[in-house]
Design a protein around this motif. Sequence first.
Motif, mmCIF file in Angstrom:
data_model
loop_
_atom_site.group_PDB
_atom_site.id
_atom_site.type_symbol
_atom_site.label_atom_id
_atom_site.label_comp_id
_atom_site.label_asym_id
_atom_site.label_seq_id
_atom_site.Cartn_x
_atom_site.Cartn_y
_atom_site.Cartn_z
ATOM 1 N N ARG A 248 0.886 -1.179 0.000
ATOM 2 C CA ARG A 248 0.000 0.000 0.000
ATOM 3 C C ARG A 248 0.923 1.230 0.000
ATOM 4 O O ARG A 248 1.684 1.450 0.944
ATOM 5 N N VAL A 249 0.852 1.982 -1.085
ATOM 6 C CA VAL A 249 1.788 3.095 -1.275
ATOM 7 C C VAL A 249 1.029 4.418 -1.266
ATOM 8 O O VAL A 249 -0.064 4.517 -1.846
ATOM 9 N N GLY A 250 1.617 5.417 -0.615
ATOM 10 C CA GLY A 250 1.032 6.764 -0.639
ATOM 11 C C GLY A 250 2.031 7.718 -1.265
ATOM 12 O O GLY A 250 3.246 7.554 -1.096
ATOM 13 N N ILE A 251 1.543 8.698 -1.990
ATOM 14 C CA ILE A 251 2.443 9.735 -2.519
ATOM 15 C C ILE A 251 1.828 11.092 -2.213
ATOM 16 O O ILE A 251 0.622 11.306 -2.451
ATOM 17 N N ILE A 252 2.635 11.982 -1.658
ATOM 18 C CA ILE A 252 2.161 13.337 -1.344
ATOM 19 C C ILE A 252 2.714 14.274 -2.409
ATOM 20 O O ILE A 252 3.936 14.345 -2.614
ATOM 21 N N GLY A 253 1.818 14.974 -3.072
ATOM 22 C CA GLY A 253 2.242 15.918 -4.115
ATOM 23 C C GLY A 253 1.783 15.461 -5.483
ATOM 24 O O GLY A 253 1.769 14.256 -5.785
ATOM 25 N N THR A 254 1.379 16.442 -6.297
ATOM 26 C CA THR A 254 0.913 16.153 -7.657
ATOM 27 C C THR A 254 1.488 17.181 -8.638
ATOM 28 O O THR A 254 0.813 17.617 -9.571
ATOM 29 N N GLY A 255 2.756 17.561 -8.405
ATOM 30 C CA GLY A 255 3.435 18.482 -9.327
ATOM 31 C C GLY A 255 4.030 17.713 -10.500
ATOM 32 O O GLY A 255 3.722 16.535 -10.733
ATOM 33 N N VAL A 259 3.481 13.661 -11.497
ATOM 34 C CA VAL A 259 2.741 13.345 -12.723
ATOM 35 C C VAL A 259 3.494 12.282 -13.537
ATOM 36 O O VAL A 259 2.892 11.398 -14.136
ATOM 37 N N GLN A 260 4.826 12.347 -13.494
ATOM 38 C CA GLN A 260 5.600 11.376 -14.279
ATOM 39 C C GLN A 260 5.735 10.028 -13.579
ATOM 40 O O GLN A 260 5.809 8.992 -14.232
ATOM 41 N N CYS A 261 5.784 10.018 -12.232
ATOM 42 C CA CYS A 261 6.010 8.713 -11.590
ATOM 43 C C CYS A 261 4.723 7.997 -11.187
ATOM 44 O O CYS A 261 4.726 6.767 -11.044
ATOM 45 N N ILE A 262 3.621 8.706 -11.033
ATOM 46 C CA ILE A 262 2.370 8.072 -10.590
ATOM 47 C C ILE A 262 1.905 6.939 -11.519
ATOM 48 O O ILE A 262 1.482 5.882 -11.040
ATOM 49 N N PRO A 263 1.994 7.074 -12.846
ATOM 50 C CA PRO A 263 1.560 5.949 -13.681
ATOM 51 C C PRO A 263 2.318 4.652 -13.359
ATOM 52 O O PRO A 263 1.732 3.572 -13.352
ATOM 53 N N HIS A 264 3.610 4.756 -13.039
ATOM 54 C CA HIS A 264 4.391 3.556 -12.712
ATOM 55 C C HIS A 264 4.004 3.006 -11.341
ATOM 56 O O HIS A 264 3.951 1.798 -11.143
ATOM 57 N N LEU A 265 3.733 3.913 -10.402
ATOM 58 C CA LEU A 265 3.316 3.455 -9.071
ATOM 59 C C LEU A 265 1.964 2.756 -9.174
ATOM 60 O O LEU A 265 1.731 1.716 -8.561
ATOM 61 N N GLY A 266 1.078 3.351 -9.966
ATOM 62 C CA GLY A 266 -0.265 2.778 -10.136
ATOM 63 C C GLY A 266 -0.205 1.384 -10.748
ATOM 64 O O GLY A 266 -1.008 0.506 -10.404
ATOM 65 N N GLU A 267 0.762 1.195 -11.612
ATOM 66 C CA GLU A 267 0.908 -0.097 -12.281
ATOM 67 C C GLU A 267 1.419 -1.167 -11.317
ATOM 68 O O GLU A 267 1.056 -2.328 -11.420
ATOM 69 N N ALA A 268 2.268 -0.733 -10.350
ATOM 70 C CA ALA A 268 2.973 -1.729 -9.534
ATOM 71 C C ALA A 268 2.361 -1.991 -8.160
ATOM 72 O O ALA A 268 2.396 -3.118 -7.668
ATOM 73 N N ALA A 269 1.826 -0.940 -7.517
ATOM 74 C CA ALA A 269 1.393 -1.098 -6.120
ATOM 75 C C ALA A 269 0.066 -1.850 -6.039
ATOM 76 O O ALA A 269 -0.746 -1.788 -6.962
ATOM 77 N N GLU A 270 -0.137 -2.514 -4.903
ATOM 78 C CA GLU A 270 -1.464 -3.142 -4.724
ATOM 79 C C GLU A 270 -2.508 -2.038 -4.595
ATOM 80 O O GLU A 270 -3.568 -2.093 -5.202
ATOM 81 N N LYS A 271 -2.167 -1.047 -3.778
ATOM 82 C CA LYS A 271 -3.041 0.134 -3.673
ATOM 83 C C LYS A 271 -2.162 1.373 -3.705
ATOM 84 O O LYS A 271 -1.109 1.420 -3.059
ATOM 85 N N LEU A 272 -2.609 2.369 -4.457
ATOM 86 C CA LEU A 272 -1.883 3.641 -4.490
ATOM 87 C C LEU A 272 -2.829 4.755 -4.060
ATOM 88 O O LEU A 272 -3.924 4.901 -4.618
ATOM 89 N N PHE A 273 -2.409 5.516 -3.046
ATOM 90 C CA PHE A 273 -3.189 6.670 -2.599
ATOM 91 C C PHE A 273 -2.416 7.929 -2.981
ATOM 92 O O PHE A 273 -1.274 8.118 -2.546
ATOM 93 N N VAL A 274 -3.043 8.763 -3.793
ATOM 94 C CA VAL A 274 -2.387 10.012 -4.206
ATOM 95 C C VAL A 274 -3.005 11.143 -3.388
ATOM 96 O O VAL A 274 -4.208 11.419 -3.511
ATOM 97 N N PHE A 275 -2.189 11.774 -2.540
ATOM 98 C CA PHE A 275 -2.694 12.861 -1.697
ATOM 99 C C PHE A 275 -2.462 14.183 -2.431
ATOM 100 O O PHE A 275 -1.323 14.621 -2.598
ATOM 101 N N GLN A 276 -3.550 14.768 -2.859
ATOM 102 C CA GLN A 276 -3.451 15.962 -3.715
ATOM 103 C C GLN A 276 -3.894 17.226 -2.985
ATOM 104 O O GLN A 276 -4.919 17.245 -2.302
ATOM 105 N N ARG A 277 -3.077 18.290 -3.159
ATOM 106 C CA ARG A 277 -3.502 19.593 -2.636
ATOM 107 C C ARG A 277 -4.008 20.453 -3.785
ATOM 108 O O ARG A 277 -5.087 21.019 -3.706
ATOM 109 N N THR A 278 -3.234 20.517 -4.860
ATOM 110 C CA THR A 278 -3.665 21.276 -6.042
ATOM 111 C C THR A 278 -3.377 20.427 -7.278
ATOM 112 O O THR A 278 -2.252 19.927 -7.420
#
Length: 605
Positions: A248-255, A259-278
């Motif tokens: 279960r992976v979390g990432i803070i930030g959506t700059g 944007v470039q690494c989230i597609p790879h995390l989404g592909e690999a992690a069982e669950k990916l939580f993206v914590f977005q502010r803007t």
Amino acid sequence: MNVFEKLGVDFGELGFDPERLRAKYRQERDKRVRTDGNNQYQQVVGDFSRYVDDPYAASDSEREPLHDHVDVAVIGGGFGGLLAGARLRETGVERIRLIEKGSDFGGTWYWNRYPGAMCDVESYIYLPLLEELSYFPIEKYTHAPEILAHCRRIAEHFDLYSDACLQTEVTEVRWDDSNEHWIISTNRDDLFSAKTVIMSNGPLNRPKLPAIAGINKFKGHTFHTSRWDYSYTGGNSSGSLEGLAGKRVGIIGTGATAVQCIPHLGEAAEKLFVFQRTPSSIDVRGNKPTDSDWAASQQSGWQKHRMENFTNLTSGGMGAEDLVGDGWTEIYRNLTGMLPPKDFEELSKENMSLATELADFKKMEKIRARVDSIVHDKKTAESLKPYYRQFCKRPCFHDEYLDTYNRPNVHLVDTEGRGVDEITETGVMVDGVHYELDCLIFATGFEVGTDYTRRSGYDVIGREGLSLSSKWADGPSTFHGYCTNGFPNCYFMGMVHSALTTNFCHLLDEQSKHLAHLVAYEKENGVNLETTLAAEEEWGATIKKLARVGERFFAECTPGYYNSEGKVDKKNGFLSNVYGGGPLAFFEILKDWRESDGVAGLVKK
Ligand code: NDP
């Protein structure tokens, strides 16, 4: 009356009400404005210094301390330092010492090896010295490994490894008046001298962390994107992060990085939580392999010409030709080209500003519509829509990012501009909901807006014991951005008091040519060069006068590092100290100076 009526716009045809969008932008901005501005971030020192440990370091780094003398010491081994080294070598400088914290050259590209890392500026203009090195990038947008390999190619071609100090951090640079040279101290007990010092520390070199309550409590695995831990995630910068299977992976930030690494995390992690502010604005990428026939057909001088064409178009020029023809140039074509140039010139200042605002609304409506067309879940799609003017944040271009949110294992946690509430031993809290995590990744960017010497990590002590930190305590003061009174033969590269370019390497190349010219002058004439206070004050006044242009725009923007987190800091803000006349005009100033007789604004000692 709707102010946009002045432009004779047909609102029915437009499909949106610009006044309403203005209000919506203001409302979204106000949600995000904070009183703590830049102080919301945690410095990566003390307990946090593990976040900047080098996961890519070479293990056999032992060497004896150096006590020799070199012609030029260049601090920083990224593209700036490499370009300076290359141009100095071209003018015949023999002993050039690049000093670099990483175990190899690359700077930004040494550190940022996260999965998916690539450059969003076209490779044919971003990668410098292509003609000199007879190299053509393999794709229109280059990925990080090719960039890093190009850095090594430059260093080898210009023989910059032989005198280099890698895995070395400068601790102090001090002018020795009796010997008329600089003494450089490092964390490896080096104490060597150099006639000239060039600093190319990079504008975004110190990772930053958000000072979220409990940030140091998390007991799972954690790292910053610029120190990607492949020993934990598995894979490499092309992806295949098999170590995240079942995690279960979390990432803070959506700059731009996230944007470039989230597609790879989404592909690999069982669950990916993206914590977005803007949310970022995500336009089409459209990468493609280089057409070898096209590459072979390029004539001598093509790269400079292409760089200048791009820089012209992306700084408000209205040239008819668009060689790069991508999302960046489209933004500007959209802003400046929606009216024929003649009509544009005839608009009053006020109407011109309304017309560019309207063009911006139109573009951002398309960006928001793209979200709807890709993301299936309506609520997630709504959260991913950016409501601010395009240049309030770095525009992003990606063809897989938005799609990632259609994966059942990927969850967007929209904090509605507030950010994460708390970090616990086992996860992250937002709105009273606890997200259990095995791994927490910080894609929270880099320190901006703090003092120059704090970000460099060392001070420079000039003539009569004057320190750069005290001289620049109220902000930088330079002549043409590259030198300051009291510091002979000491030069700066980068954005301070110089140009703002979308293609940063174009600026670095122009600066490196200029500095090589100065060093050659010093050598030929046997002199030390130092700017006069009068020249420095005049340039400072020019910077101040022209800076006003963008101030209102950024004051109205949603917070981010472009506007010092909403405070439009005039002292050290990312954009507060750039030459407002445009990059090509700035390059002309440098060129005219080189071509004129003598060294106006400098004194020879
Ligand atoms: P940024 O500073 O752009 O982004 C940081 C992110 O962290 C933002 O989304 C920010 O949200 C978020 N954040 C910060 N604090 C919190 C918090 N408390 N809770 C939740 N979220 C938080 O850093 P990046 O590393 O993404 O990019 C930095 C720069 O590096 C880019 O702007 C670009 O110049 C460069 N870059 C260039 C690339 C290229 O292709 N050439 C690729 C990648 C990066 P908010 O927006 O609300 O502040």
